[in-house]
Scaffold this motif. Structure first.
Motif: not given
Lengths: 416, 262
Positions: A37, A163-164, A211, A363-365, A368, B165, B168-169, B172, B208, B243-245, B248-249, B252
């Motif tokens: 990151c 999964i994914g 996070f 949102s961390f802007f 960061q 799938v 599911e992602i 998250r 975000r 918000l990197i999650p 990241d998702n 995917h």
């Protein structure tokens, strides 16, 4: 106030461009700019040149006080003389040999006495031993399912992923069950839903995802989880890869008043020398003995010697108390600097492994941007992960950090 | 590959592009110049959509918008299975069920709409033997890349809502909006709410998370699989923040997009 010189990363960038040709993503994994990151990437160094104490120098000779500590291994300071001397002496004597050196026994005895377990099984990385813990629990119980905490991290083996994710099959994670942190009732519900099917509960000693504010165990949480596991024949595994030897010299299960059946160590166990360990209770010694598990370098002697020296030094110097003292001083100062600049710095988790973010910045802007300005001025924080304290940090280092933090706030003042 | 997901992608990511195509491509715009007709597509198991053509322009309609004036007298094409619809989009011969009111308008589907979809194909699937020549044309390259981006990021939302799938992602992902944008260029806002995703053209004022590509070339290379996203990010070819999650998702989900559209 010192001069506001900003780092430049010409050499790091040259190396990275070369790396991109021959190494997937240039630098893969958590030390790379993507998974690490580095936001924005221009603010961060990519390659190091040397490290000493609490500092590393990058390929462009920029100096950084390192609050990531190699993501945990650096607990006594980079290049600690006692640990390095022991490792180098062992290296000269013998390292990777057809049969193990006697130092393996010394290390196992010291480790098991220290963390109050009955045996130690050595590997290299954290993921090696979390996977071994799961195999051992499944074999010992004859059960398939594993319960873990949602958003917990136990390495990169397929069973630890989701999964994914690239390369992960549905079958790899089909026996995983998840509960929320601190939710004993949810665990009990799963036990009712899957009677006699749950082999193990694996969890870090406290909740430290990325996070998110980190969360400590609720009062009696671990005591209750221990009781539920014992009552239902479920192996309780503490994944102490990240926290081990930073919270309690006897292991983080001791820190929170319980005894785990299996506990994993890595990172701080040998101050950066590559060794990990699964330690356990006597009743699981037979099971782990039956698991076929080995690796080319797992019994190399140099890291064992480093581990002996590291643990002895941590015990002798009461390193954990030192870490807490440093962490408290640093956090108090950082919160004051933030307040002086009209910001609220929120610190969560165990102080020696603190996670930080800013209020009113969900949102961390802004966070960061502030972290990036700190990095550009020689203080290596990350914006997504918990940080680490090492015992080489001095008052002078803290003063430098606070000065940089202050200048970083001023640099972003007009943007956020 | 899940047929319902693919049909949803075809409806809401591929055919959706006709709205933008009519803005970008003179030939497509001329085909519908002076014409006013709405075509509604209903595919079993998928959320319906309509394309409302009005004097050279086209509007993509979904959800509540399907109850508007534009749908009155629309030609309604219904497909009894997602597989049949997908076969049609893939170039196979399938006769959809249509409403009697629509019979006089069938000529539009058989002739004009066919021309428009061929123009869409021209931009989205350039002839491999001519791709270098086509990419040398700046206007073509821009249109191709922008339509590819619209397709990919709208497809991503369909995958998140329909593919097993993908779902599911999506579950998250924290709630919030991701702005995917090209510096000084187009943007797509991807909203996440309770594990469901929706995409819309433009930028959200309060995202975000952000993914900002430095230029069209980077987008083109990433979407065509010529550069992996992690290397491109490390090289500074695009920037992420927030918000990197969420991102990241989303990444995917993008890997699943390649499987459906590949």
């Amino acid at each position: 106030m010192s001069k506001d010189n900003l780092n430049v990363y010409t050499r790091s960038r040259e190396l990275y461009n070369r790396a991109l040709n021959v190494i997937p993503t240039g630098v893969y994994g958590h030390l790379g700019p993507s998974n690490g990151c580095a936001i924005p990437v221009e603010a961060y160094p990519i390659f190091s040149k040397k490290a000493k104490g609490t500092y590393f120098w990058d390929a462009d000779d920029n100096r950084f006080i390192d609050y990531m500590c190699a993501y945990g291994p650096n607990i006594l300071g980079y290049g600690d003389k006692e640990v390095d001397d022991a490792a180098i002496a062992q290296l000269r004597k013998g390292n990777c040999v057809t049969i193990p050196d006697e130092v393996m026994v010394d290390f196992a005895e010291l480790l098991t006495q220290t963390v109050k377990k009955d045996w130690a099984f050595f590997c290299k990385n954290g993921g090696d031993v979390t996977s071994l813990a799961i195999m051992t629990a499944r074999y010992a119980t004859g059960r398939k399912k594993i319960v873990m905490v949602k958003n917990g991290y136990h390495g990169v083996a397929p069973w630890t992923q989701k999964i994914g994710y690239a390369g992960v099959l549905e079958e790899d994670v089909s026996n995983n069950l998840y509960i929320h942190w601190n939710d004993v009732q949810e665990f009990e519900n799963l036990i009712k839903q899957y009677p006699g099917q749950i082999a193990a509960f694996i969890s870090t000693p406290y909740y430290h995802p990325t996070f998110e504010d980190n969360k400590l165990p609720a009062e009696n949480y671990w005591k209750q989880m221990r009781e539920v596991c014992t009552k239902n024949g479920i192996v309780l595994i503490i994944d102490d890869i990240r926290c081990g030897f930073r919270l309690d010299i006897e292991g983080s299960d001791a820190r929170y008043g319980i005894k785990a059946d299996l506990i994993t160590f890595c990172k701080a166990i040998a101050n950066g020398y590559n060794v990990s360990a699964l330690c356990g209770v006597d009743s699981l010694k037979g099971a782990v003995s039956d698991v076929f598990y080995t690796g080319s370098y797992w019994l190399s002697a140099e890291p064992f010697a480093a581990g002996v020296a590291c643990i002895n030094k941590m015990k002798r110097d009461n390193t954990i108390s030192q870490l807490r003292f440093i962490a408290d001083k640093l956090h108090t100062g950082m919160k004051e600097v933030a307040k002086k600049n009209g910001r609220e710095l929120i610190i969560t988790g165990e102080p020696v492994m603190w996670f930080m973010r800013h209020a009113d910045d969900e949102s961390f802007f802004m966070h960061q941007a502030w972290v990036a300005e700190c990095v550009k001025r020689g203080v290596f924080f990350t914006n997504h992960h918990n940080h680490f304290i090492n015992s080489a940090i001095t008052d002078e280092d803290i003063a430098f950090t606070l000065d940089v933090a202050d200048r970083a706030y001023k640099a972003i003042k007009d943007k956020f | 590959m899940d047929a319902t997901t693919k049909a949803s992608i075809n409806l809401h990511a591929v055919l959706r592009n006709i709205q933008d195509l009519c803005e970008i491509d003179k030939e497509a715009s001329q085909v519908v110049a002076g014409k006013k007709i709405t075509v509604k597509f209903s595919v079993k198991g998928c959320e319906p959509m309509a394309l409302a053509f009005n004097d050279g322009k086209c509007k993509y309609l979904r959800g509540e918008a399907l109850n508007g004036e534009e749908l009155k007298g629309a030609l309604k094409l219904s497909f009894s299975s997602p597989e049949k619809f997908n076969t049609l989009i893939d170039g196979g011969k399938v006769v959809p069920m249509f409403n009697l009111l629509g019979i006089p308008k069938l000529g539009f589907v058989l002739k004009d709409f066919d021309v428009i979809t061929k123009r869409l194909e021209y931009y989205l699937r350039p002839d491999p033997s001519k791709v270098d020549e086509l990419y040398a044309d700046k206007d073509y390259f821009k249109a191709n890349t922008e339509l590819l981006a619209y397709t990919a990021f709208h497809a991503l939302a369909e995958i998140a809502n329909y593919d097993p799938v993908g779902r599911e992602i999506a579950h998250r992902m924290p709630d919030g909006v991701i702005n995917v944008e090209i510096k000084d260029g187009i943007g797509v806002a991807i909203a996440v709410k309770d594990g469901r995703l929706s995409a819309s053209i433009g930028r959200d004022p309060k995202p975000r998370a952000k993914m900002v590509f430095g230029n069209l070339d980077v987008v083109n290379r990433v979407l065509n699989g010529k550069t992996d996203a992690y290397s491109a990010m490390g090289a500074g070819l695009f920037n992420i923040s927030g918000l990197i999650p969420l991102l990241d998702n989303m990444n995917h989900l993008l890997t699943l997009v390649a499987k459906y559209l590949g």
